[in-house]
Design a protein around this motif. Sequence first.
Motif, short mmCIF file in Angstrom:
data_model
loop_
_atom_site.label_atom_id
_atom_site.label_comp_id
_atom_site.label_asym_id
_atom_site.label_seq_id
_atom_site.Cartn_x
_atom_site.Cartn_y
_atom_site.Cartn_z
N TYR A 194 -4.83 -30.07 -11.26
CA TYR A 194 -4.87 -30.32 -9.80
C TYR A 194 -5.53 -29.19 -9.03
O TYR A 194 -6.25 -29.41 -8.07
CB TYR A 194 -3.46 -30.55 -9.25
CG TYR A 194 -3.05 -31.99 -9.30
CD1 TYR A 194 -3.54 -32.92 -8.38
CD2 TYR A 194 -2.19 -32.45 -10.29
CE1 TYR A 194 -3.19 -34.26 -8.45
CE2 TYR A 194 -1.83 -33.79 -10.37
CZ TYR A 194 -2.33 -34.68 -9.44
OH TYR A 194 -2.00 -36.00 -9.51
N GLU A 196 -8.00 -27.52 -9.58
CA GLU A 196 -9.47 -27.53 -9.58
C GLU A 196 -10.04 -28.48 -8.54
O GLU A 196 -11.25 -28.55 -8.36
CB GLU A 196 -10.01 -27.92 -10.96
CG GLU A 196 -9.94 -26.79 -11.93
CD GLU A 196 -10.71 -27.06 -13.22
OE1 GLU A 196 -11.59 -27.92 -13.24
OE2 GLU A 196 -10.39 -26.37 -14.20
N ASN A 197 -9.18 -29.24 -7.86
CA ASN A 197 -9.73 -30.25 -6.97
C ASN A 197 -10.45 -29.65 -5.76
O ASN A 197 -11.31 -30.29 -5.18
CB ASN A 197 -8.70 -31.32 -6.61
CG ASN A 197 -7.85 -30.98 -5.43
OD1 ASN A 197 -7.87 -29.85 -4.93
ND2 ASN A 197 -7.08 -31.94 -4.98
N MET A 200 -14.17 -29.74 -6.29
CA MET A 200 -14.80 -31.01 -6.68
C MET A 200 -15.49 -31.69 -5.52
O MET A 200 -15.13 -31.50 -4.36
CB MET A 200 -13.75 -31.95 -7.27
CG MET A 200 -13.25 -31.46 -8.62
SD MET A 200 -11.85 -32.41 -9.18
CE MET A 200 -12.63 -33.97 -9.56
N VAL A 204 -15.77 -37.71 -5.64
CA VAL A 204 -14.85 -37.87 -6.77
C VAL A 204 -13.41 -37.75 -6.30
O VAL A 204 -12.61 -38.66 -6.47
CB VAL A 204 -15.15 -36.81 -7.86
CG1 VAL A 204 -14.19 -36.96 -9.03
CG2 VAL A 204 -16.60 -36.91 -8.33
N LYS A 205 -13.08 -36.63 -5.66
CA LYS A 205 -11.65 -36.39 -5.40
C LYS A 205 -11.06 -37.31 -4.32
O LYS A 205 -9.90 -37.62 -4.35
CB LYS A 205 -11.38 -34.92 -5.08
CG LYS A 205 -11.94 -34.42 -3.79
CD LYS A 205 -11.56 -32.96 -3.62
CE LYS A 205 -12.21 -32.37 -2.40
NZ LYS A 205 -12.12 -30.94 -2.34
N GLN A 206 -11.92 -37.75 -3.39
CA GLN A 206 -11.36 -38.58 -2.32
C GLN A 206 -11.37 -40.07 -2.68
O GLN A 206 -10.55 -40.82 -2.19
CB GLN A 206 -12.18 -38.37 -1.05
CG GLN A 206 -11.47 -38.89 0.18
CD GLN A 206 -12.28 -38.57 1.42
OE1 GLN A 206 -12.78 -37.46 1.58
NE2 GLN A 206 -12.43 -39.54 2.29
N GLU A 208 -12.14 -41.52 -6.17
CA GLU A 208 -11.75 -41.98 -7.51
C GLU A 208 -10.24 -41.79 -7.67
O GLU A 208 -9.63 -40.93 -7.01
CB GLU A 208 -12.55 -41.24 -8.57
CG GLU A 208 -14.05 -41.53 -8.44
CD GLU A 208 -14.83 -41.40 -9.72
OE1 GLU A 208 -14.64 -42.22 -10.63
OE2 GLU A 208 -15.66 -40.48 -9.78
N ASN A 210 -6.71 -40.58 -8.38
CA ASN A 210 -6.11 -39.32 -8.82
C ASN A 210 -5.42 -39.46 -10.17
O ASN A 210 -5.45 -38.57 -11.01
CB ASN A 210 -5.08 -38.84 -7.79
CG ASN A 210 -5.76 -38.17 -6.61
OD1 ASN A 210 -6.98 -38.12 -6.54
ND2 ASN A 210 -4.99 -37.66 -5.68
N LEU A 213 -7.76 -38.84 -12.92
CA LEU A 213 -8.46 -37.56 -13.01
C LEU A 213 -7.56 -36.39 -13.36
O LEU A 213 -7.90 -35.56 -14.20
CB LEU A 213 -9.10 -37.24 -11.65
CG LEU A 213 -10.23 -38.15 -11.18
CD1 LEU A 213 -10.54 -37.88 -9.70
CD2 LEU A 213 -11.48 -37.91 -12.02
N PHE A 214 -6.42 -36.32 -12.67
CA PHE A 214 -5.70 -35.04 -12.64
C PHE A 214 -4.46 -34.97 -13.53
O PHE A 214 -3.77 -35.97 -13.73
CB PHE A 214 -5.27 -34.74 -11.19
CG PHE A 214 -6.45 -34.57 -10.27
CD1 PHE A 214 -7.33 -33.51 -10.44
CD2 PHE A 214 -6.70 -35.48 -9.25
CE1 PHE A 214 -8.43 -33.34 -9.61
CE2 PHE A 214 -7.80 -35.32 -8.41
CZ PHE A 214 -8.66 -34.26 -8.59
#
Length: 283
Positions: A194, A196-197, A200, A204-206, A208, A210, A213-214
């Motif tokens: 988390y 690393e977000n 990013m 991607v982070k907003q 895709e 969560n 990814l995390f």
Amino acid sequence: MSLQALKLAFKKELASQFENVELNSLLAMLFEHVTGWNQLNQMLHKEEPLDKAQMDTLQNALKQLKEGRPIQYIIGKAWFLSNEYTVNEHVLIPRPETEELVDWIIEYAQIIEKPLQILDIGAGSGCIPIALQLALPHCTIAGLDISEEALVIAKQNATHLNATVSWLQEDILNTTYLPNQYDIIVSNPPYIPYKENINMQVQVKQFEPNLALFVANEDPLIFYRTIARLGKQYLSQNGQLFFEMHYDQGKALLALFDEMGYHAELRQDLFGKDRMLRASLKK
Ligand SMILES: C[S@@+](CC[C@H](N)C(=O)[O-])C[C@H]1O[C@@H](n2cnc3c(N)ncnc32)[C@H](O)[C@@H]1O
């Protein structure tokens, strides 16, 4: 307004957000989606005016692109190993490095030749099990995901692409049972801590999921450890684990698999980064 004039206007509007090559490719995808013309036909029809409905769809897409929404979610599709997949915000957009992982598995399975039982853990859009089934029709393939919404999309993709895959909804971190023995267990699990977000891209982070990814900062290898533990019980003789991984987790993963009784090897992607791992139980 003509197709060409509109494309140029969009390029201007989006130039600060995207590199030129990426921008050309995403505009080609968008205009193909709206007009039905491939890139060659877009050239041939470049002077043709677009109708009102097409203009409205394109203006709406431009607004979303400016907000950072990935083109694949805007048009509802993405490509994986030459096939088109439906995607939405409940599934990760399939990535090129995952195509490389699938190629590696196909290479391995073709050498083995016999029909294999294969399980993909964290199936998302279904791209891994579907691509494997299409390339290895003699194998029996299952896809597992915790997300009901993702499985809806995966099933839709399997039907559309005529792939026979069975689907399981399970939280792999809280299961001790799998319905079979497998020759191959593959996973592209969540592997980004988390913390690393902050580095990013917004796209991607907003946009895709969560969930795809995390992982918790305290235990970023939890999926690998859990699957390695399950592998001891559910891998058939000579069974193999295949994973996608974070490029800087190679050393830690080799140590983890060694400690858990596996031989493991890393594989690099086209850019020379450690992005894949294969492991089998020590004899
Ligand atoms: C990195 S995405 C991979 C998606 C797809 N396989 C691909 O390569 O594009 C990880 C997937 O794992 C699923 N997932 C997350 N936590 C899970 C869990 N505890 N059990 C099972 N699946 C999980 C997510 O829903 C997501 O679809």
